[in-house]
Design a protein around this motif. Structure first.
Motif, PDB file in Angstrom:
ATOM      1  N   UNK A  20       0.823  -1.203   0.000  1.00 55.29           N
ATOM      2  CA  UNK A  20       0.000   0.000   0.000  1.00 55.29           C
ATOM      3  C   UNK A  20       0.865   1.264   0.000  1.00 55.29           C
ATOM      4  N   UNK A  21       1.934   1.267   0.778  1.00 59.95           N
ATOM      5  CA  UNK A  21       2.829   2.427   0.797  1.00 59.95           C
ATOM      6  C   UNK A  21       3.449   2.668  -0.572  1.00 59.95           C
ATOM      7  N   UNK A  22       3.716   1.575  -1.301  1.00 57.22           N
ATOM      8  CA  UNK A  22       4.286   1.687  -2.642  1.00 57.22           C
ATOM      9  C   UNK A  22       3.231   1.961  -3.706  1.00 57.22           C
ATOM     10  N   UNK A  23       1.951   1.858  -3.338  1.00 59.16           N
ATOM     11  CA  UNK A  23       0.874   2.080  -4.296  1.00 59.16           C
ATOM     12  C   UNK A  23       0.745   0.980  -5.329  1.00 59.16           C
ATOM     13  N   UNK A  24       1.063  -0.252  -4.936  1.00 58.50           N
ATOM     14  CA  UNK A  24       1.015  -1.385  -5.869  1.00 58.50           C
ATOM     15  C   UNK A  24      -0.362  -2.040  -5.815  1.00 58.50           C
ATOM     16  N   UNK A  25      -1.093  -2.082  -6.923  1.00 56.98           N
ATOM     17  CA  UNK A  25      -2.372  -2.793  -6.931  1.00 56.98           C
ATOM     18  C   UNK A  25      -2.146  -4.273  -6.619  1.00 56.98           C
ATOM     19  N   UNK A  26      -3.014  -4.832  -5.784  1.00 57.15           N
ATOM     20  CA  UNK A  26      -2.856  -6.236  -5.421  1.00 57.15           C
ATOM     21  C   UNK A  26      -4.195  -6.809  -4.986  1.00 57.15           C
ATOM     22  N   UNK A  27      -4.285  -8.117  -5.123  1.00 55.35           N
ATOM     23  CA  UNK A  27      -5.480  -8.846  -4.702  1.00 55.35           C
ATOM     24  C   UNK A  27      -5.170  -9.544  -3.386  1.00 55.35           C
ATOM     25  N   UNK A  28      -6.063  -9.397  -2.409  1.00 57.95           N
ATOM     26  CA  UNK A  28      -5.906 -10.078  -1.128  1.00 57.95           C
ATOM     27  C   UNK A  28      -6.669 -11.396  -1.151  1.00 57.95           C
ATOM     28  N   UNK A  29      -5.990 -12.465  -0.789  1.00 52.80           N
ATOM     29  CA  UNK A  29      -6.607 -13.791  -0.714  1.00 52.80           C
ATOM     30  C   UNK A  29      -6.543 -14.248   0.739  1.00 52.80           C
TER      31      UNK A  29
END
Length: 203
Positions: A20-29
């Motif tokens: 989140x600090x890096x602003x990287x889109x990601x999916x949480x599983x």
């Protein structure tokens, strides 16, 4: 990117926070630890140790929270978060080792007792927690973040279990520099909170 996590895992939170600090889109599983999902055959193919978090970066699987922080910083060439200069890199590595050692067996273990009913001796883990917090408090008296004037992956690795230490009956009131440091991290753009549990001193 896909992050296999559990919301009450500080190891998982480290990685989620850094993404989140890096602003990287990601999916949480979600990996349901209570139902043993981390020991299921499909998950063990991702991480034979049966632990969260696991990062799946388009098929590149990275396990261990600290290793994932290093992977992300290196992949994205974020020398601000993981310096290349030898002395600065060594200082970051020292605190990553503290996160995996004294923090894991101190405040993190204390929290495992109250949140998950772990069978540690409270007096031993509380003593270890306060010992490492005294050292971190002293270190933070000289600069705003653990290594320098700017945050690094070392701060991310240390944050989650120190922020949640009161849940394990670890009182942070005697560590003013630590409390100021927590506030500085929480003020960073992209900060994401570690899910609170009303136990211990936080009850």
């Amino acid at each position: 990117m896909k992050l296999y996590h559990h919301p009450l895992s500080g190891h998982s939170h480290r990685v989620r926070l850094f993404l989140s600090l890096l602003g990287i889109p990601h999916e949480l599983v979600l990996v349901d630890l209570a139902k043993g999902a981390h020991k299921a055959p499909d998950f063990l193919k991702l991480n034979p140790f049966g632990q969260v978090p696991v990062l799946d970066d388009a098929g590149a699987i990275v396990t261990d929270s600290v290793a994932i922080l290093v992977y992300l910083a290196k992949k994205l060439r974020r020398g601000d978060w993981l310096p290349e200069e030898p002395l600065a890199a060594a200082k970051v590595q020292k605190w990553l080792s503290v996160a995996a050692g004294e923090i894991a067996y101190g405040p993190a273990a204390a929290r495992l007792i109250t949140v998950f009913g772990a069978g540690f001796r409270a007096d031993e883990v509380l003593a270890r927690a306060h010992n490492v917090l005294r050292q971190i408090n002293a270190e933070l008296s000289g600069h705003p973040f653990i290594v320098a004037a700017v945050p690094t992956v070392a701060d991310v690795a240390l944050y989650s279990y120190i922020a949640s230490a009161p849940e394990g009956n670890v009182d942070l009131s005697g560590y003013p520099h630590v409390r100021d440091w927590l506030a500085r991290i929480e003020a960073l753009p992209g900060f994401v909170e570690f899910q609170k549990t009303p136990v211990g001193l936080a009850a």
